[in-house]
Design an enzyme around this catalytic site. Structure first.
Site, PDB file in Angstrom:
ATOM      1  CE  LYS A  16      -4.580   0.686   0.314  1.00  0.00           C
ATOM      2  NZ  LYS A  16      -5.343  -0.360  -0.067  1.00  0.00           N
TER       3      LYS A  16
HETATM    4  N1  GLU Z   1      -7.208  -0.065  -3.247  1.00  0.00           N
HETATM    5  C1  GLU Z   1      -7.803  -1.302  -3.394  1.00  0.00           C
HETATM    6  C2  GLU Z   1      -7.991  -2.228  -2.280  1.00  0.00           C
HETATM    7  O1  GLU Z   1      -7.746  -1.819  -1.223  1.00  0.00           O
HETATM    8  C3  GLU Z   1      -7.405  -2.105  -4.861  1.00  0.00           C
HETATM    9  C4  GLU Z   1      -6.007  -2.545  -4.638  1.00  0.00           C
HETATM   10  C5  GLU Z   1      -5.687  -2.876  -6.184  1.00  0.00           C
HETATM   11  O2  GLU Z   1      -6.310  -2.939  -7.206  1.00  0.00           O
HETATM   12  O3  GLU Z   1      -4.619  -3.482  -6.295  1.00  0.00           O
HETATM   13  O4  GLU Z   1      -8.201  -3.456  -2.281  1.00  0.00           O
END
Ligand code: GLU
Length: 411
Positions: A102
């Protein structure tokens, strides 16, 4: 309790049932890499400001690191670590071949012009480009980021590394994005809701839903829930909340939000205090679909919904989780409920690598199959082991990640 501590609390609860050794527990509570960068931005008026950017790569046992980038004033190292860890477990529960990561920038993007946001995004890529890549770490949209940001990241990264559409997912459909990706998280939340109600012997038709959060996740979830026959009786966001016991017109609510920037003042229902939305009587399903830490020990006892479907990441604190479990409220946990986004991110990445595109129906069908299978898997474990769906989801995820890690070797 900090966000990372909360995620580790859920992890440890399942790890204890699996009798994981303390050294393995320590291993999975420690992100593999934490990057913090200073981002100096020239503002439109010539001033210079410096922001902080983060990328945390939690675990890559099952494949390249994967997870979104959020732009928000509350982004801090602890929250990013928590969200990176959740991605490791999420990709494992839904069974896509990725690890967890993240990132984000501590900024309120509403205070920047579009040109400033673009420059900030490109500066961020300049600072982290050597730790991301189509086979290494693949960012995606999250809070306050979307397809345009991903287009800038793709472009900036490709200037440095050559044409690389697979470096990021959630791109515009016109620029290597996948059909169905934008709606995927909300679509997945709706499927999770249908499945949760079905397993309880209840029908989605006529079920009443309150949505806390009406951005990408909440608004698409609302549309698909209504399509499935549910009645959305309350919608709230950072500006306020609105309620109509006969059902809100989701399309009109969205048009109001697009015009005014928030749900406040929408005349399709009665105004409500944001905090009261969570506590409404005669709501069957509550969908937190905004930021983390909104269901706490202060409001958990007063929530009247019998099902909570976590569209957001980390919306429920461990204290609230325990209270809700004790009260028999069915919690459909974030690492399963909002996994539709990363699932279609995986489909986008596959299409990018194959240089081939799928139809929207193909994407949606594959997403539905993954969500249903994911639900059946965690439901079965929850029933067999007599644990909550959250603990079951962690048990499934830790089992898969742990197995991959052991097969590869620990170091
Ligand atoms: N931000 C989204 C999540 O928390 C998508 C992450 C992604 O598609 O890599 O799952």
């Amino acid at each position: 309790m900090s966000s990372f501590e909360a995620t580790n609390h859920y992890f440890r609860k399942a790890a204890a049932i699996m009798q994981l050794s303390p050294s393995i527990v320590e291993h999975f509570q420690t992100p593999q890499r934490e990057v913090k960068v200073g981002l100096t931005l020239e503002m439109d008026n010539g001033d210079v400001r410096t922001f902080h950017g983060f990328r945390v790569q939690h675990d890559n046992s099952r494949g390249p690191y994967k997870g979104g980038l959020r732009y928000h004033p509350h982004v801090d190292p602890d929250e990013v670590k928590s969200l990176a860890s959740l991605m490791t477990w999420k990709t494992a529960v839904i069974d896509v071949p990725f690890g967890g990561a993240k990132g984000g920038i501590t900024v309120d993007p509403k205070t920047l012009s579009p040109a400033e946001v673009e420059r900030l995004t490109r500066v961020f890529v300049d600072k982290i480009h050597d730790v991301i890549g189509p086979q290494q770490d693949i960012p995606a949209p999250d809070v306050n980021t979307g397809a345009q940001h991903m287009a800038w990241i793709y472009d900036q990264y490709s200037k440095l590394h050559g044409h690389s559409p697979g470096v990021v997912t959630g791109k515009p459909v016109e620029l290597y994005g996948s059909l169905g990706r934008e709606a995927a998280t909300g679509r997945g939340v709706a499927i999770a809701t249908v499945e949760a109600l079905r397993m309880q012997g209840k029908d989605i038709k006529g079920a009443t839903v309150a949505l806390q959060g009406f951005g990408n996740v909440g608004s698409f979830a609302a549309r698909f829930l209504v399509d499935a026959g549910a009645v959305v009786t309350a919608i709230g966001d950072h500006t306020g909340a609105v309620r109509n016991v006969h059902g809100l017109d989701v399309g009109k609510a969205l048009a109001h939000v697009r015009k005014t920037g928030g749900i406040k003042g929408f005349d399709g229902g009665d105004a409500l205090k944001s905090a009261d939305l969570m506590l409404l009587e005669s709501v069957d399903v509550l969908v937190p679909a905004a930021l983390g830490g909104v269901i706490t020990r202060d409001n958990a006892r007063d929530i009247r919904a019998s099902v909570i479907v976590e569209g957001a990441n980390g919306p429920t604190t461990p204290e609230a989780d325990a209270i809700l479990d004790e009260r028999g409220v069915l919690q459909v946990p974030d690492i399963y409920a909002n996994a539709g986004g990363v699932t279609v991110s995986y489909f986008e990445w596959v299409q990018n690598l194959q240089q081939f595109t799928w139809t929207e129906d193909e994407v949606n069908e594959k997403l539905k199959a993954k969500m249903i299978r994911g639900f059946e898997t965690i439901w079965k474990v929850a029933t067999e082991k007599k644990v909550s769906l959250r603990t079951a989801a962690f048990l499934v995820a830790i089992g898969r990640v742990g197995k991959a890690r052991v097969l590869r070797g620990l170091s």
